[in-house]
Design a protein around this motif. Structure first.
Motif, PDB file in Angstrom:
ATOM      1  N   MET A   1       1.247 -20.239   0.607  1.00  0.00           N
ATOM      2  CA  MET A   1       2.372 -20.026   1.524  1.00  0.00           C
ATOM      3  C   MET A   1       1.848 -19.424   2.820  1.00  0.00           C
ATOM      4  N   SER A   3       2.238 -17.170   5.184  1.00  0.00           N
ATOM      5  CA  SER A   3       2.924 -15.967   5.633  1.00  0.00           C
ATOM      6  C   SER A   3       1.990 -14.781   5.457  1.00  0.00           C
ATOM      7  N   LEU A   5       2.189 -10.601   4.853  1.00  0.00           N
ATOM      8  CA  LEU A   5       3.104  -9.519   4.488  1.00  0.00           C
ATOM      9  C   LEU A   5       2.431  -8.164   4.680  1.00  0.00           C
ATOM     10  N   ALA A  27       2.385 -12.040  -0.069  1.00  0.00           N
ATOM     11  CA  ALA A  27       3.817 -12.353  -0.167  1.00  0.00           C
ATOM     12  C   ALA A  27       4.127 -13.205  -1.392  1.00  0.00           C
ATOM     13  N   ALA A  28       3.094 -13.780  -2.011  1.00  0.00           N
ATOM     14  CA  ALA A  28       3.331 -14.566  -3.229  1.00  0.00           C
ATOM     15  C   ALA A  28       3.427 -13.682  -4.472  1.00  0.00           C
ATOM     16  N   ASP A  29       3.134 -12.390  -4.319  1.00  0.00           N
ATOM     17  CA  ASP A  29       3.297 -11.437  -5.430  1.00  0.00           C
ATOM     18  C   ASP A  29       4.619 -10.691  -5.274  1.00  0.00           C
ATOM     19  N   PRO A  30       5.319 -10.434  -6.374  1.00  0.00           N
ATOM     20  CA  PRO A  30       6.557  -9.637  -6.287  1.00  0.00           C
ATOM     21  C   PRO A  30       6.257  -8.244  -5.721  1.00  0.00           C
ATOM     22  N   GLN A  31       7.140  -7.768  -4.835  1.00  0.00           N
ATOM     23  CA  GLN A  31       6.943  -6.462  -4.202  1.00  0.00           C
ATOM     24  C   GLN A  31       8.141  -5.542  -4.390  1.00  0.00           C
ATOM     25  N   VAL A  32       9.274  -6.089  -4.824  1.00  0.00           N
ATOM     26  CA  VAL A  32      10.521  -5.331  -4.814  1.00  0.00           C
ATOM     27  C   VAL A  32      10.969  -5.066  -6.245  1.00  0.00           C
ATOM     28  N   LEU A  33      11.348  -3.810  -6.520  1.00  0.00           N
ATOM     29  CA  LEU A  33      11.852  -3.448  -7.847  1.00  0.00           C
ATOM     30  C   LEU A  33      13.279  -3.977  -8.027  1.00  0.00           C
ATOM     31  N   VAL A  34      13.655  -4.251  -9.267  1.00  0.00           N
ATOM     32  CA  VAL A  34      15.001  -4.802  -9.505  1.00  0.00           C
ATOM     33  C   VAL A  34      16.104  -3.778  -9.255  1.00  0.00           C
ATOM     34  N   ASP A  36      16.135  -1.866  -6.492  1.00  0.00           N
ATOM     35  CA  ASP A  36      16.158  -1.533  -5.066  1.00  0.00           C
ATOM     36  C   ASP A  36      17.548  -1.869  -4.516  1.00  0.00           C
ATOM     37  N   TRP A 125       9.244  -3.465   4.878  1.00  0.00           N
ATOM     38  CA  TRP A 125       8.114  -4.381   5.089  1.00  0.00           C
ATOM     39  C   TRP A 125       8.350  -5.247   6.316  1.00  0.00           C
ATOM     40  N   VAL A 127       7.206  -9.309   7.432  1.00  0.00           N
ATOM     41  CA  VAL A 127       6.542 -10.521   6.968  1.00  0.00           C
ATOM     42  C   VAL A 127       6.578 -11.563   8.083  1.00  0.00           C
ATOM     43  N   MET A 129       5.882 -15.402   9.403  1.00  0.00           N
ATOM     44  CA  MET A 129       5.897 -16.755   8.831  1.00  0.00           C
ATOM     45  C   MET A 129       6.008 -17.784   9.950  1.00  0.00           C
TER      46      MET A 129
ATOM     47  N   PRO B  30       7.266  -4.196  -9.708  1.00  0.00           N
ATOM     48  CA  PRO B  30       8.025  -5.089  -8.823  1.00  0.00           C
ATOM     49  C   PRO B  30       8.189  -6.472  -9.460  1.00  0.00           C
ATOM     50  N   VAL B  32      10.557  -8.886  -7.689  1.00  0.00           N
ATOM     51  CA  VAL B  32      11.260  -9.749  -6.742  1.00  0.00           C
ATOM     52  C   VAL B  32      10.378  -9.994  -5.520  1.00  0.00           C
ATOM     53  N   LEU B  33      10.284 -11.253  -5.104  1.00  0.00           N
ATOM     54  CA  LEU B  33       9.521 -11.612  -3.905  1.00  0.00           C
ATOM     55  C   LEU B  33      10.288 -11.198  -2.648  1.00  0.00           C
TER      56      LEU B  33
END
Lengths: 298, 298
Positions: A1, A3, A5, A27-34, A36, A125, A127, A129, B30, B32-33
């Motif tokens: 991708m 982009s 991040l 950016a292809a790895d998850p960064q955000v907790l569920v 949040d 963050w 990002v 693109m 984490p 979520v992307l």
């Protein structure tokens, strides 16, 4: 991708060097907790700045609007040097790989985690693109239909808890109105107030040539103060075309000869048809405006 | 963190065994992307079900409302057996560690990734957690102020693109109205329409005893169909207390003697003060109602 991040740490006190707060990630790895609040409640703010070759369009205006959205939503003030550094870092790295390409950079700050309460600061963050190719829309124009936003023009004054004018992550309606526009055979929509005033697009400002002036509604009508609109107005003034910020009654739309939706990545998209009525547009004027907007730095 | 997370895979075709779509993960990692539309646009839907000892309150009603929200937002229909299995799995595991505790399970489905366009399905998960301790509010009642939601009562019919009645992730306003209520010295708010009708709380249904009947506004007034409200109405009817779903004019509030806000985890919170006026409430009736609501299964 394609982009880049940069995650942003939010320490308790400002750092000497903003770069210390930046953490490049994939950016292809998850960064955000569920949990949040950005995702569980759309509780956060964002901006999108356009860029070519590392020049960032209207970045200070975006950072100022980001701070304004934070105030409207009772969020902590974003650290401007840190967000500025994040945007430059993300865009600089992507531009190095993609010289001459139109890029954009979205930056986000959420209220942080929903639970445990109080045990955290914001999540943020930037990002970078590749921007969609909007050149066809800039050249050939777009078809626009008006849709009711459901609220009065003065709702920002009477009911500030409705967050009119805040660029929040709660944009589900901003997306649904575009689906409705497409169902009606259009490309985009012009939102109007329940008491009959013109507001804005779901991600754009509305500019109309009325009686020889380029006119746009004021922020006090509950619209976002447009960063691209402001720079377009400055350019129109340089060309000797008068501009005015004032409320626009929907009944005036019948007399509009030319109009644009302006935004950070699509820039000035001329409206070629509004509610089924063809509008004039000046391809040369629009092309020169977009050339100016693409060349901005700062 | 005391929570159990189950991520949900969305395959192109339904699976034979819903459990194959479930992927237990650690909620502290984490998931979520940064380009998930759930976070970039609040573009998704959610539900929260209460639970004790593995019994899930009104789960089918929550799943049905989840499907209704998906329809209102032009999202694909959620796979009910898969989401049901995710909720039971997450709550079952947490309940095994926390017998007798009040738990809740939030389940979410987003529209998926913002880019590349079309290259993905929805993102979904269910997360079980310990519910806040609402017993003091159930016993002592809450202080409520009315706030304008800014839209007319009929907006769901005239302007479906405003997504009234959809339980979306774009809940920034639902949170800001609670901050405004707290600024006014209250615990929660009752939202009213711009044309003077009672709607709902930001995360609760409004029930009022008027002329010997328990009354709540209809979904067609742009409110969420309350899962807890429906079960409360069934219980009131069993107690011989008549119920009615009908619009409530704000002028009727002056004559309300008793009222509740009902929701899935707080259950029935009696309103002890509404816009500065003390209301009566029957502690025994409310306690019996909440006991019933806590015992629900299914």
């Amino acid at each position: 991708m394609d982009s880049v991040l940069v995650m942003i740490d939010h320490p308790d006190r400002p750092r000497q060097d903003p770069a210390e707060a930046l953490r490049p990630e994939d950016a292809a790895d998850p960064q955000v907790l569920v949990n949040d609040l950005g995702i569980t409640r759309g509780d956060g703010i964002f901006e999108v700045a356009g860029s070519v070759d590392g020049r960032v369009h209207a970045l200070q205006a975006h950072l100022d609007r980001f701070a304004r959205s934070a105030r409207l939503m009772d969020l902590p003030a974003p650290d401007q040097p840190v967000y500025r550094a994040a945007v430059h870092t993300a865009l600089g790295r992507l531009a190095a790989r993609l010289p001459g390409r139109e890029l954009s950079c979205k930056f986000i700050m959420t209220r942080g985690l929903e639970y445990p309460p109080g045990a955290h600061g914001p999540t943020g963050w930037a990002v970078a693109m590749i921007a969609p190719d909007y050149r066809p829309q800039r050249r050939a124009g777009i078809v626009v239909v008006t849709l009711d936003r459901g609220v009065r023009r003065d709702v920002m004054q009477t009911s500030p808890w409705l967050l009119a004018g805040a660029k929040s992550l709660s944009y589900a309606v901003n997306r649904s109105v575009v689906r409705e526009a497409v169902r009606r055979g259009a490309d985009d929509t012009l939102l109007v107030s329940s008491d009959g005033y013109v507001l804005e697009g779901p991600s754009a400002s509305f500019l109309a040539l009325i009686d020889g002036e380029v006119v746009t509604p004021p922020a006090s009508d509950g619209v976002l103060p447009g960063t691209t609109q402001a720079d377009a107005f400055a350019w129109f003034a340089q060309q000797g075309i008068p501009t005015r910020v004032r409320s626009i009654d929907c009944e005036e739309l019948a007399g509009v000869r030319s109009a644009w939706l302006t935004s950070s990545t699509r820039l000035a998209a001329p409206i070629r048809e509004l509610d089924g009525r063809p509008l004039d547009f000046d391809p040369d004027l629009t092309a020169r405006l977009n050339e100016h907007l693409l060349g901005r730095d700062g």
